[in-house]
Design a protein around this motif. Structure first.
Motif, short mmCIF file in Angstrom:
data_model
loop_
_atom_site.label_atom_id
_atom_site.label_comp_id
_atom_site.label_asym_id
_atom_site.label_seq_id
_atom_site.Cartn_x
_atom_site.Cartn_y
_atom_site.Cartn_z
N ARG A 1 -2.53 10.28 6.13
CA ARG A 1 -3.39 10.22 7.31
C ARG A 1 -3.48 8.81 7.89
NH1 ARG A 1 -5.41 15.07 7.92
NH2 ARG A 1 -5.95 16.41 6.14
N ALA A 2 -2.81 7.85 7.28
CA ALA A 2 -2.93 6.46 7.68
C ALA A 2 -2.02 6.12 8.85
CB ALA A 2 -2.61 5.53 6.51
N THR A 3 -2.58 5.43 9.83
CA THR A 3 -1.75 4.81 10.86
C THR A 3 -1.07 3.58 10.29
OG1 THR A 3 -3.38 5.54 12.50
CG2 THR A 3 -1.75 3.90 13.22
N VAL A 4 -1.84 2.77 9.55
CA VAL A 4 -1.33 1.57 8.89
C VAL A 4 -1.92 1.51 7.48
CG1 VAL A 4 -0.97 -0.93 9.05
CG2 VAL A 4 -1.50 0.39 11.12
N VAL A 5 -1.10 1.19 6.50
CA VAL A 5 -1.59 0.90 5.15
C VAL A 5 -1.28 -0.55 4.86
CG1 VAL A 5 0.53 1.71 4.02
CG2 VAL A 5 -1.62 1.60 2.73
N THR A 6 -2.23 -1.26 4.20
CA THR A 6 -2.12 -2.72 4.08
C THR A 6 -2.21 -3.20 2.63
OG1 THR A 6 -4.51 -3.04 4.35
CG2 THR A 6 -3.18 -2.98 6.37
N PRO A 7 -1.29 -2.82 1.76
CA PRO A 7 -1.39 -3.23 0.35
C PRO A 7 -0.97 -4.67 0.11
CG PRO A 7 0.63 -2.03 0.69
CD PRO A 7 -0.11 -1.98 2.00
N ASN A 8 -1.63 -5.31 -0.86
CA ASN A 8 -1.10 -6.56 -1.38
C ASN A 8 -0.09 -6.23 -2.48
OD1 ASN A 8 -2.54 -6.12 -3.81
ND2 ASN A 8 -4.31 -7.27 -3.06
N LEU A 9 0.46 -7.23 -3.11
CA LEU A 9 1.55 -6.97 -4.06
C LEU A 9 1.07 -6.26 -5.32
CD1 LEU A 9 3.70 -10.20 -3.69
CD2 LEU A 9 3.78 -8.06 -2.38
N ASP A 10 -0.16 -6.53 -5.75
CA ASP A 10 -0.72 -5.80 -6.89
C ASP A 10 -0.88 -4.33 -6.56
OD1 ASP A 10 -0.90 -8.04 -8.54
OD2 ASP A 10 -2.91 -8.55 -7.85
N GLU A 11 -1.31 -4.04 -5.33
CA GLU A 11 -1.50 -2.65 -4.91
C GLU A 11 -0.17 -1.94 -4.70
OE1 GLU A 11 -5.78 -3.89 -2.96
OE2 GLU A 11 -3.98 -3.83 -1.71
N VAL A 12 0.83 -2.67 -4.23
CA VAL A 12 2.19 -2.11 -4.14
C VAL A 12 2.65 -1.64 -5.52
CG1 VAL A 12 4.62 -2.70 -3.80
CG2 VAL A 12 2.92 -3.40 -2.11
N ARG A 13 2.44 -2.48 -6.52
CA ARG A 13 2.86 -2.13 -7.88
C ARG A 13 2.13 -0.89 -8.39
NH1 ARG A 13 0.25 -3.32 -12.21
NH2 ARG A 13 -0.90 -4.98 -11.16
N LEU A 14 0.82 -0.82 -8.17
CA LEU A 14 0.05 0.32 -8.65
C LEU A 14 0.45 1.62 -7.96
CD1 LEU A 14 -3.50 -1.30 -8.90
CD2 LEU A 14 -2.10 -0.47 -10.80
N ILE A 15 0.74 1.54 -6.66
CA ILE A 15 1.04 2.75 -5.90
C ILE A 15 2.48 3.21 -6.10
CG2 ILE A 15 1.21 3.74 -3.57
CD1 ILE A 15 -1.04 1.75 -2.76
N THR A 16 3.42 2.26 -6.14
CA THR A 16 4.84 2.62 -6.16
C THR A 16 5.52 2.34 -7.49
OG1 THR A 16 5.65 0.45 -5.44
CG2 THR A 16 4.97 2.02 -3.71
N GLY A 17 4.94 1.48 -8.32
CA GLY A 17 5.59 1.07 -9.55
C GLY A 17 6.57 -0.07 -9.37
#
Length: 276
Positions: free
Chosen positions: A143-159
């Motif tokens: 549902r997101a128009t834009v998602v704004t992860p930092n690098l820690d969040e990138v790792r948690l979401i994608t591995g």
């Protein structure tokens, strides 16, 4: 003699759905300060309350689902909304609820949604239960128009571990697979760059790179909340996504440069730096 005055035109309306930071540097407090600085009308749906200061998050309490639903309906059904920003959602139930509520908005009047996938505080404290990641990936990100992860969040979401600028493209494309229209990977934590580098990838796959000087200032509490809220504010004003991101990064960079000490730990960015 009776003098009548026409009502002022209401500014764009931006809704933040996030947690409270009792120290005032991040969360709902940072969101509303950012919205004020951008000339929009900020509104809020509170999802959680934190006991938080400059040295960390000592505890937090998620609000009941009914409280979140009632706040959302109260604001949206009466006042309306021109953009939404989500922040700390804490639990799988809250994440699913917020995704469902956003899905009730009229598709004929699309509202841009900026998702800041808040998982860890600036001090390293967990703000999202690990079991909520699946709801984030499958229910909220589409549902997101834009998602704004930092690098820690990138790792948690994608591995994926991003340790160099060249790896940001792969990370952005992996996040795009979960369904957001635009992905902004924030590279502020990269150690191999003299600049603060962010990468925005859109639905056409085009890459937009944003660079800003690094400032030697440890008082950076609230940067993620502030950036996402600035993007939402600019989208509500009418910017396209790349323009909104560029303006938001400029604002945050100024806020970091002007960040000030507060308490015994990490102080906040200065949301009012343009006024001082």
């Amino acid at each position: 003699m009776l003098i009548t005055m026409s009502a002022a035109t209401a500014p764009p309306r931006v809704l933040t759905i996030a947690g409270s930071d009792s120290g005032g540097g991040a969360g709902i407090q940072a969101d509303l300060k950012t919205m004020l600085a951008h000339g929009v009308h900020g509104m809020s749906v509170l999802t959680a309350v934190t006991a938080q200061n400059s040295v960390g998050v000592q505890d937090f309490w998620a609000l009941p689902i009914e409280a979140v639903e009632r706040q959302f309906r109260s604001v949206v059904d009466d006042i309306g909304v021109d953009a939404i920003k989500t922040g700390m959602l804490a639990s799988p139930e809250l994440t699913s609820t917020v995704a469902r509520l956003i899905g009730t908005l009229d598709p004929a009047l699309p509202v841009p949604v900026v998702v800041d996938p808040v998982s860890v505080s600036k001090h390293g404290d967990a703000l999202l239960a690990p079991e909520a990641l699946d709801a984030l990936r499958t229910e909220l990100l589409p549902r997101a128009t834009v998602v704004t992860p930092n690098l820690d969040e990138v790792r948690l979401i994608t591995g994926l571990e991003v340790e160099a600028e060249g790896q940001m493209v792969q990370a952005a494309r992996a996040l795009a697979d979960f369904g957001p229209r635009w992905v902004l990977v924030k590279g502020g934590h990269l150690s191999d760059s003299p600049e603060s580098v962010d990468l925005l990838v859109g639905p056409d796959g085009a890459e937009h790179w944003f660079r800003a000087p690094r400032h030697d200032n440890r008082h950076t509490h609230g940067t993620g909340c502030t950036l996402a809220s600035a993007i939402a504010s600019r989208l509500a004003i009418g910017d396209d996504v790349p323009t909104a991101v560029a303006a938001a990064k400029e604002y945050v960079t100024g806020g970091i440069a002007a960040g000030f000490p507060l308490g015994a730990g990490i102080g906040p960015v200065d949301h009012g730096w343009r006024w001082r």
